[in-house]
Design an enzyme around this catalytic site. Sequence first.
Site, PDB file in Angstrom:
ATOM      1  N   GLU A 208      53.005 -64.651  43.801  1.00 31.23           N
ATOM      2  CA  GLU A 208      52.703 -63.645  44.813  1.00 31.23           C
ATOM      3  C   GLU A 208      53.105 -62.249  44.358  1.00 31.23           C
ATOM      4  OE1 GLU A 208      53.752 -64.688  48.812  1.00 31.23           O
ATOM      5  OE2 GLU A 208      53.315 -66.779  48.477  1.00 31.23           O
ATOM      6  N   ASP A 245      62.362 -67.420  52.425  1.00 35.86           N
ATOM      7  CA  ASP A 245      61.611 -68.657  52.683  1.00 35.86           C
ATOM      8  C   ASP A 245      62.205 -69.717  51.767  1.00 35.86           C
ATOM      9  OD1 ASP A 245      59.933 -70.751  53.124  1.00 35.86           O
ATOM     10  OD2 ASP A 245      58.072 -69.705  52.584  1.00 35.86           O
ATOM     11  N   ASP A 315      57.184 -73.034  59.024  1.00 34.82           N
ATOM     12  CA  ASP A 315      55.908 -72.904  58.295  1.00 34.82           C
ATOM     13  C   ASP A 315      55.386 -74.318  58.039  1.00 34.82           C
ATOM     14  OD1 ASP A 315      53.829 -72.464  56.509  1.00 34.82           O
ATOM     15  OD2 ASP A 315      55.099 -71.802  54.861  1.00 34.82           O
ATOM     16  N   LYS A 340      49.183 -69.154  59.804  1.00 31.85           N
ATOM     17  CA  LYS A 340      48.290 -69.087  58.639  1.00 31.85           C
ATOM     18  C   LYS A 340      46.973 -69.751  59.036  1.00 31.85           C
ATOM     19  CE  LYS A 340      51.762 -69.848  54.950  1.00 31.85           C
ATOM     20  NZ  LYS A 340      52.487 -70.948  54.264  1.00 31.85           N
ATOM     21  N   ARG A 369      48.521 -66.621  52.001  1.00 29.43           N
ATOM     22  CA  ARG A 369      48.914 -67.771  51.192  1.00 29.43           C
ATOM     23  C   ARG A 369      49.286 -67.295  49.793  1.00 29.43           C
ATOM     24  NH1 ARG A 369      48.272 -72.669  53.926  1.00 29.43           N
ATOM     25  NH2 ARG A 369      50.000 -73.094  52.480  1.00 29.43           N
ATOM     26  N   SER A 370      49.845 -68.215  49.002  1.00 29.48           N
ATOM     27  CA  SER A 370      50.193 -67.829  47.628  1.00 29.48           C
ATOM     28  C   SER A 370      48.939 -67.620  46.773  1.00 29.48           C
ATOM     29  CB  SER A 370      51.129 -68.849  47.006  1.00 29.48           C
ATOM     30  OG  SER A 370      50.633 -70.155  47.183  1.00 29.48           O
TER      31      SER A 370
HETATM   32  C1  2PG Z   1      54.685 -69.929  52.268  1.00 31.96           C
HETATM   33  C2  2PG Z   1      53.476 -69.435  51.513  1.00 31.96           C
HETATM   34  C3  2PG Z   1      53.518 -67.959  51.268  1.00 31.96           C
HETATM   35  P1  2PG Z   1      52.036 -71.106  50.137  1.00 31.96           P
HETATM   36  O1  2PG Z   1      55.282 -70.948  51.936  1.00 31.96           O
HETATM   37  O2  2PG Z   1      55.066 -69.304  53.258  1.00 31.96           O
HETATM   38  O3  2PG Z   1      54.716 -67.553  50.645  1.00 31.96           O
HETATM   39  O4  2PG Z   1      53.306 -70.137  50.305  1.00 31.96           O
HETATM   40  O5  2PG Z   1      50.828 -70.318  50.459  1.00 31.96           O
HETATM   41  O6  2PG Z   1      52.105 -71.584  48.706  1.00 31.96           O
HETATM   42  O7  2PG Z   1      52.251 -72.214  51.129  1.00 31.96           O
HETATM   43 MG    MG Z   2      56.638 -70.849  53.748  1.00 32.01          MG
END
Ligand code: 2PG
Ligand code: MG
Length: 431
Positions: A208, A245, A315, A340, A369-370
Amino acid sequence: MSMSDTIKTVVGRRVWDSRGRPTVEVEIRTASGASGRAIAPAGASTGAGEALDRRDGGTAFGGLDVTGAVASVNGEIAAALLGMAVDDQTGADRSLIALDDTPNKSRLGGNAIIATSMALAHAAAASAGLPLWRHLAGDTPPGPLPLPEIQILGGGAHAARRVDVQDFMVIAVGAPDYPTALDWTADVYRAAGRILADAGRLQGVADEGGFWPAFDSNEEALDCLLRAIEASGHAPGDEVAIALDIAASDFGSGGRYTLARDGREIDSDGLADMLLGWLARYPVVSIEDPMGEDDEAAFARFTHAAPAGVQIVGDDLVTTNAARIAHCAGIGAGNTALIKPNQIGTLTETREALDSAREMGWGAIVSARSGETEDVTIVHLGVGWAIPQLKVGSFTRSERMAKWNEGLRLAEQVPSGAALPVRSAYPWGRS
Ligand code: 2PG
Ligand code: MG
């Protein structure tokens, strides 16, 4: 231009995300000639409850190709949506859910469905001659620009587990407005780069865009972040605070956690003690997924044990799912939902998750997202739906900056009053 504008074409195509992986773009045109498009993002540290992206498997691009998902859009999805009212977001989303007919959208593909759902909102806004945030707000007052949560150091699944913790972020809690929050974060990011370079610990950037440093422990990363805030000239805690996080599901399950950096395995209570120690020693105002998604009771104990005013974010725990948010709020696990859209798969269900968080008295953070692209839909969701915080990754790389910069544009458009300081909404940073 009218209420009766209808969907004329739905086109899916393969484009590429910030990790150089295939993803799905959808472009929708209406009978009146309006159009809108959107691109599906992709997570790396995904929760078990998430909508599932449809990937081809096989050998092309590591099995990650999306020709099947694109075919869903150009075939079944287009056929189902043609002729529908472009402003019937709920009706269209419900048809997509029914058409897919799996619990996790795996048949048509979560990536195909979310790109379609978001493209529809863009097309409806264009058809009505409105910016997306205004269209999304409907009859409700739009929010102020959300308070940014910005990554400075990356770790976990986004940096080959160089440190256990996934995101070391800052929140400019004392900034008077959104542009100033970005200014202060730029100062911290630069200071962190200098500190790491001077210590010979700079290894590049993580997924990221946060620095990917060579630390020997999670605490070293926290020390570095605190020093960077101090060196930036902004008061730690009062002006710029730390947000983490932990993404604990990524290094543990069944209440056992393996801290690779610290070379030990601990149970839920051990992890809680370690994190509570950090909360006591560092100016941390927000902590996400402190326990694994399958460790709800420990998540609730941690939420109870954390000092009042600390934001405990779910999350992977809740995966933007209204029922999961209601359940976790009911048992006291967390106090804030990460929102998300691609975790749940349609804008309608994303809105239901946000409403569930609000009904349960939880806070909310809209998040990228990442794996990302130039798509800036989430920034408009933040303003249109008055979501008070925005998480996008770091302060570098254009898939991240596209979002922060879109926020600067929206800051000029939202009604005065709505553009006012965000700080008053938070208990943080007050000593
Ligand atoms: C998270 C996201 C963004 P990922 O865990 O909050 O940092 O990561 O999109 O890989 O789930
Ligand atoms: Mg997260």
